[in-house]
Design a protein around this motif. Structure first.
Motif, mmCIF file in Angstrom:
data_model
loop_
_atom_site.group_PDB
_atom_site.id
_atom_site.type_symbol
_atom_site.label_atom_id
_atom_site.label_comp_id
_atom_site.label_asym_id
_atom_site.label_seq_id
_atom_site.Cartn_x
_atom_site.Cartn_y
_atom_site.Cartn_z
ATOM 1 N N ARG A 78 1.153 -0.828 0.311
ATOM 2 C CA ARG A 78 -0.720 -0.396 0.232
ATOM 3 C C ARG A 78 0.926 1.371 0.252
ATOM 4 O O ARG A 78 0.380 2.341 -0.111
ATOM 5 C CB ARG A 78 -1.039 0.202 0.812
ATOM 6 C CG ARG A 78 -1.467 -0.965 1.638
ATOM 7 C CD ARG A 78 -3.070 -1.680 0.443
ATOM 8 N NE ARG A 78 -4.351 -0.672 0.612
ATOM 9 C CZ ARG A 78 -5.106 -0.517 1.420
ATOM 10 N NH1 ARG A 78 -5.778 -2.396 1.508
ATOM 11 N NH2 ARG A 78 -6.283 0.122 1.772
ATOM 12 N N ALA A 79 2.003 1.483 0.277
ATOM 13 C CA ALA A 79 3.239 2.436 0.148
ATOM 14 C C ALA A 79 3.768 2.795 -0.996
ATOM 15 O O ALA A 79 3.681 4.027 -1.453
ATOM 16 C CB ALA A 79 4.356 1.809 1.334
ATOM 17 N N ALA A 83 8.237 4.082 -2.607
ATOM 18 C CA ALA A 83 7.773 4.972 -1.500
ATOM 19 C C ALA A 83 8.805 4.334 -0.336
ATOM 20 O O ALA A 83 8.896 2.890 -0.172
ATOM 21 C CB ALA A 83 6.463 5.178 -1.319
ATOM 22 N N ARG A 85 8.941 2.548 3.216
ATOM 23 C CA ARG A 85 7.741 1.428 3.562
ATOM 24 C C ARG A 85 8.193 2.808 5.221
ATOM 25 O O ARG A 85 8.749 3.178 6.345
ATOM 26 C CB ARG A 85 8.484 -0.014 4.142
ATOM 27 C CG ARG A 85 7.383 -0.056 4.883
ATOM 28 C CD ARG A 85 7.976 -2.491 4.490
ATOM 29 N NE ARG A 85 6.536 -2.999 5.368
ATOM 30 C CZ ARG A 85 6.431 -3.701 6.078
ATOM 31 N NH1 ARG A 85 8.189 -4.683 5.068
ATOM 32 N NH2 ARG A 85 5.603 -4.410 5.660
ATOM 33 N N SER A 88 2.698 3.200 10.582
ATOM 34 C CA SER A 88 1.465 3.635 10.716
ATOM 35 C C SER A 88 0.925 3.262 12.341
ATOM 36 O O SER A 88 0.691 2.173 11.560
ATOM 37 C CB SER A 88 0.899 3.920 9.861
ATOM 38 O OG SER A 88 0.979 4.139 8.288
ATOM 39 N N GLY A 186 -6.790 5.617 -5.239
ATOM 40 C CA GLY A 186 -5.083 4.948 -5.144
ATOM 41 C C GLY A 186 -4.634 3.426 -4.492
ATOM 42 O O GLY A 186 -4.098 3.137 -5.186
ATOM 43 N N LEU A 205 -4.421 11.420 1.591
ATOM 44 C CA LEU A 205 -3.237 11.112 1.206
ATOM 45 C C LEU A 205 -3.238 9.919 1.779
ATOM 46 O O LEU A 205 -4.063 9.079 2.752
ATOM 47 C CB LEU A 205 -2.241 11.974 1.561
ATOM 48 C CG LEU A 205 -2.507 13.266 0.551
ATOM 49 C CD1 LEU A 205 -1.881 14.540 1.770
ATOM 50 C CD2 LEU A 205 -2.595 13.703 -0.495
ATOM 51 N N ALA A 206 -2.183 8.822 0.664
ATOM 52 C CA ALA A 206 -1.593 7.332 1.757
ATOM 53 C C ALA A 206 -3.105 6.309 1.474
ATOM 54 O O ALA A 206 -4.212 6.210 1.014
ATOM 55 C CB ALA A 206 -0.822 7.655 2.245
ATOM 56 N N ASP A 207 -2.677 6.450 3.245
ATOM 57 C CA ASP A 207 -3.846 5.380 3.252
ATOM 58 C C ASP A 207 -4.600 5.292 3.737
ATOM 59 O O ASP A 207 -5.353 4.807 5.132
ATOM 60 C CB ASP A 207 -3.442 4.216 4.497
ATOM 61 C CG ASP A 207 -3.579 2.967 3.303
ATOM 62 O OD1 ASP A 207 -3.849 2.823 2.529
ATOM 63 O OD2 ASP A 207 -2.761 1.952 3.893
ATOM 64 N N HIS A 208 -4.636 6.982 4.660
ATOM 65 C CA HIS A 208 -5.426 8.058 5.508
ATOM 66 C C HIS A 208 -7.012 7.769 6.054
ATOM 67 O O HIS A 208 -6.794 6.957 6.807
ATOM 68 C CB HIS A 208 -5.536 9.516 6.167
ATOM 69 C CG HIS A 208 -3.778 9.696 6.251
ATOM 70 N ND1 HIS A 208 -3.770 10.924 6.707
ATOM 71 C CD2 HIS A 208 -2.393 8.926 6.003
ATOM 72 C CE1 HIS A 208 -2.484 11.066 7.198
ATOM 73 N NE2 HIS A 208 -1.512 9.975 6.622
#
Length: 309
Positions: A78-79, A83, A85, A88, A186, A205-208
């Motif tokens: 998922r990164a 990116a 690693r 979170s 995404g 953004l990202a996995d938020h």
């Protein structure tokens, strides 16, 4: 918090900070609503929680009260390939909304991100065309009959289709299915094809967004077995305010009489002797949470006696 193993791995602290205002569940965001408050765990932080509090207060100006660790995410896929690693470490915080904020930092309705989760007015109008149909199409596109059956069963259970009831706690499972099917920004589009129509809802953004889904699911489950909803209410409130707050969090209506009967049976609240000062309509009694109930016994939450309407 780099780990010296030849790879760049860092730890981010992320807050899902929730409030309920005017019958709307709200979440604190930064970067114009695109992200949750977050920051790296640094050597100067005494603990994970102290680091989280420092980042949230620095980014939002809002002090943290009640918080609990939510989940740790470390999925490599998922990164993104390019990116670093990141691990979170997320936390759930409950508070009351202040009026501070700006375009970049402030409170936002969590149904802006997950509009399919709000069933208080019934099934969302876009549900069949934008969610049910694309998910069935994705399930039917599986290479084998076994996989097709598995996908269809997951879709039906998660989204309450084909005789399965809607379970408000399956927020993360629903989001993960939409992600797997390539229906949210995404996500890898292999599942539904590059021409898939994305479901409504603001991306993050990202996995938020995934982390926010986890926080919503945790809170929806928690209000059933612990009286945490009172962390979101003012010191005094009406029973209707309490009911509307529970409904806002659950995304479903409750049966008014049964709900009040449960509150009374569990002795969760007590009258203050005061009334609302509303000039429109009849004044209502004001109540407060009975903190003594926590010492008297292990108490359940506010439950969800669901309305049939």
């Amino acid at each position: 918090m780099p780990i010296d193993d030849g790879n760049s791995i860092n730890a981010d602290l992320i807050a899902v900070l929730v409030a309920v205002t005017a019958d709307r569940p709200r979440v604190m965001t930064v970067q114009g609503g695109d992200a949750l408050p977050s920051g790296p765990f640094e050597a100067g932080h005494r603990s994970l929680q102290s680091g989280l509090r420092a980042w949230v207060e620095r980014q939002t100006g809002h002090p943290l009260g009640y918080i609990e660790q939510l989940y740790t995410f470390a999925d490599k896929d998922r990164a993104g390939e390019d990116a670093h690693r990141v691990i979170s470490i997320s936390y759930l915080g409950l508070t009351r909304e202040d009026r501070k904020g700006s375009v970049e930092t402030g409170w936002r309705d969590w149904y802006d991100y997950f509009p399919w989760e709000d069933h208080r007015a019934g099934l969302p109008s876009f549900f069949e065309e934008r969610i049910a149909v694309p998910l069935r199409r994705w399930a039917e596109s599986a290479e084998t009959s076994t996989l097709r059956g598995e996908r269809l069963q997951r879709v039906n259970i998660a989204f309450g289709l084909q005789g399965f009831g809607w379970n408000e706690e399956l927020v993360l499972q629903r989001y993960e299915l939409l992600y797997e099917a390539g229906l949210v920004p995404g996500a890898a589009q292999a599942g539904a094809g590059n021409n898939a129509v994305l479901v409504p809802g603001k991306p993050m953004l990202a996995d938020h967004r995934r982390i926010l889904a986890t926080g919503i699911a945790r809170l929806r489950a928690k209000i059933k077995y612990r009286p945490v909803v009172f962390e979101l209410l003012p010191p005094t409130f009406t029973l209707l305010q309490l009911q509307r707050s529970v409904e806002a969090l659950a995304g479903r209506l409750v049966h008014k009489q049964n709900f009040r009967r449960l509150i009374e049976q569990q002795e969760l609240v007590e009258e203050t002797g005061a009334m609302t000062a509303d000039t429109i309509g009849r004044p209502a009694k004001l109540f407060r949470f009975r903190h003594a109930v926590l010492a008297e016994r292990v108490v359940a939450g506010t439950k969800l006696p669901l309305s049939r309407a």
